[in-house]
Motif scaffolding. Structure first.
Motif, PDB file in Angstrom:
ATOM      1  N   TYR A 137       2.923  -7.787  -3.444  1.00 56.84           N
ATOM      2  CA  TYR A 137       4.043  -7.423  -2.580  1.00 56.84           C
ATOM      3  C   TYR A 137       3.847  -8.019  -1.188  1.00 56.84           C
ATOM      4  N   ARG A 138       4.909  -8.581  -0.656  1.00 57.16           N
ATOM      5  CA  ARG A 138       4.910  -9.063   0.723  1.00 57.16           C
ATOM      6  C   ARG A 138       5.627  -8.052   1.608  1.00 57.16           C
ATOM      7  N   ALA A 139       6.628  -7.396   1.040  1.00 59.21           N
ATOM      8  CA  ALA A 139       7.386  -6.367   1.761  1.00 59.21           C
ATOM      9  C   ALA A 139       8.013  -5.428   0.737  1.00 59.21           C
ATOM     10  N   VAL A 140       8.101  -4.156   1.129  1.00 62.50           N
ATOM     11  CA  VAL A 140       8.753  -3.149   0.296  1.00 62.50           C
ATOM     12  C   VAL A 140       9.631  -2.316   1.226  1.00 62.50           C
ATOM     13  N   TYR A 141      10.937  -2.366   1.006  1.00 63.19           N
ATOM     14  CA  TYR A 141      11.886  -1.609   1.822  1.00 63.19           C
ATOM     15  C   TYR A 141      12.544  -0.545   0.946  1.00 63.19           C
ATOM     16  N   GLY A 142      12.726   0.645   1.518  1.00 65.03           N
ATOM     17  CA  GLY A 142      13.368   1.719   0.754  1.00 65.03           C
ATOM     18  C   GLY A 142      12.606   1.985  -0.531  1.00 65.03           C
ATOM     19  N   MET A 143      11.282   2.101  -0.400  1.00 61.10           N
ATOM     20  CA  MET A 143      10.401   2.252  -1.559  1.00 61.10           C
ATOM     21  C   MET A 143      10.763   3.468  -2.402  1.00 61.10           C
ATOM     22  N   ARG A 144      10.810   3.237  -3.704  1.00 66.47           N
ATOM     23  CA  ARG A 144      11.010   4.306  -4.682  1.00 66.47           C
ATOM     24  C   ARG A 144       9.898   4.205  -5.713  1.00 66.47           C
ATOM     25  N   MET A 145       9.499   5.368  -6.218  1.00 63.80           N
ATOM     26  CA  MET A 145       8.423   5.443  -7.194  1.00 63.80           C
ATOM     27  C   MET A 145       8.991   5.703  -8.584  1.00 63.80           C
ATOM     28  N   ASP A 146       8.260   5.250  -9.594  1.00 63.84           N
ATOM     29  CA  ASP A 146       8.588   5.558 -10.981  1.00 63.84           C
ATOM     30  C   ASP A 146       7.748   6.774 -11.369  1.00 63.84           C
ATOM     31  N   PRO A 147       8.367   7.971 -11.422  1.00 59.93           N
ATOM     32  CA  PRO A 147       7.616   9.204 -11.689  1.00 59.93           C
ATOM     33  C   PRO A 147       6.853   9.179 -13.016  1.00 59.93           C
ATOM     34  N   SER A 148       7.289   8.380 -13.974  1.00 65.45           N
ATOM     35  CA  SER A 148       6.606   8.329 -15.271  1.00 65.45           C
ATOM     36  C   SER A 148       5.230   7.674 -15.161  1.00 65.45           C
ATOM     37  N   LYS A 149       4.949   7.019 -14.030  1.00 57.25           N
ATOM     38  CA  LYS A 149       3.667   6.329 -13.856  1.00 57.25           C
ATOM     39  C   LYS A 149       2.692   7.089 -12.957  1.00 57.25           C
ATOM     40  N   MET A 150       3.062   8.286 -12.512  1.00 61.71           N
ATOM     41  CA  MET A 150       2.252   9.020 -11.548  1.00 61.71           C
ATOM     42  C   MET A 150       1.064   9.752 -12.156  1.00 61.71           C
TER      43      MET A 150
END
Length: 188
Positions: A137-150
């Motif tokens: 990643y070079r930049a991440v804006y408005g980051m969202r997570m994938d709950p299935s991977k937590m």
């Protein structure tokens, strides 16, 4: 019910708050910030010092220079109780506040950023001239997570974007319950 996650950061807009400077070791040399933001255990000899760059109200959660989390022992107890296996603490001397503060090093990384649900993600490309970073990643804006991977993660840094510190709803609520000052949460 699915667990919610939040990016925990330092509320820099609190009026009259203190601002901490660059961390240094017992020899007076700067503590390399990346050492404490990789999501892995670190080894630091002796006591760390953090100067108060701008005087003001001490906070339970704040960042030293370069985004290194500094927590009051009250806030540290939340992390110790709920996520002991994924955190490491280093005593830090802050002028006028002996034995009250610790550096928080989060030692877990989870590959969980949801590229499609995030506002925008950019990757390093070969033409950027940084071959060691290509594909990251070079930049991440408005980051969202994938709950299935937590999995069972309660505090971690996201793989590829370890500048972010992510906490579970359980940790967020525990910090709010003790009235921890300086915290800012944004759901991810």
């Amino acid at each position: 019910m699915e667990m919610r996650y939040f990016r925990l950061s330092d509320d820099v807009y609190l009026p009259g708050r203190w601002e901490l400077g660059r961390l240094s070791d017992q020899r007076g040399e700067e503590v390399w910030p990346a050492l404490l933001m990789r999501g892995e255990p670190a080894h630091i000899e002796g006591r760390i010092k953090a100067p108060v760059k701008i005087a003001g109200k001490p906070l339970d959660f704040s960042h030293a220079a370069m985004g290194i989390p500094v927590v009051h022992v009250r806030a540290a107890s939340v992390f110790k109780e709920l996520a002991a296996e994924d955190v490491q603490f280093f005593p830090v001397d802050i002028e006028g506040h002996p034995e009250q503060y610790l550096i928080l090093n989060v030692t877990r990384v989870v590959k969980c950023i949801d590229d499609q649900a995030s506002e925008e993600v950019r990757y390093w490309k070969p033409e950027d001239g940084r071959p060691e970073k290509t594909g990251q990643y070079r930049a991440v804006y408005g980051m969202r997570m994938d709950p299935s991977k937590m999995g069972d993660a309660k505090v971690f840094r996201p793989w590829g974007w370890t500048v972010a510190l992510i906490v579970s709803e359980e940790i967020k609520e525990a910090l709010e319950r003790i009235g921890a000052t300086g915290t800012k949460f944004k759901e991810v």
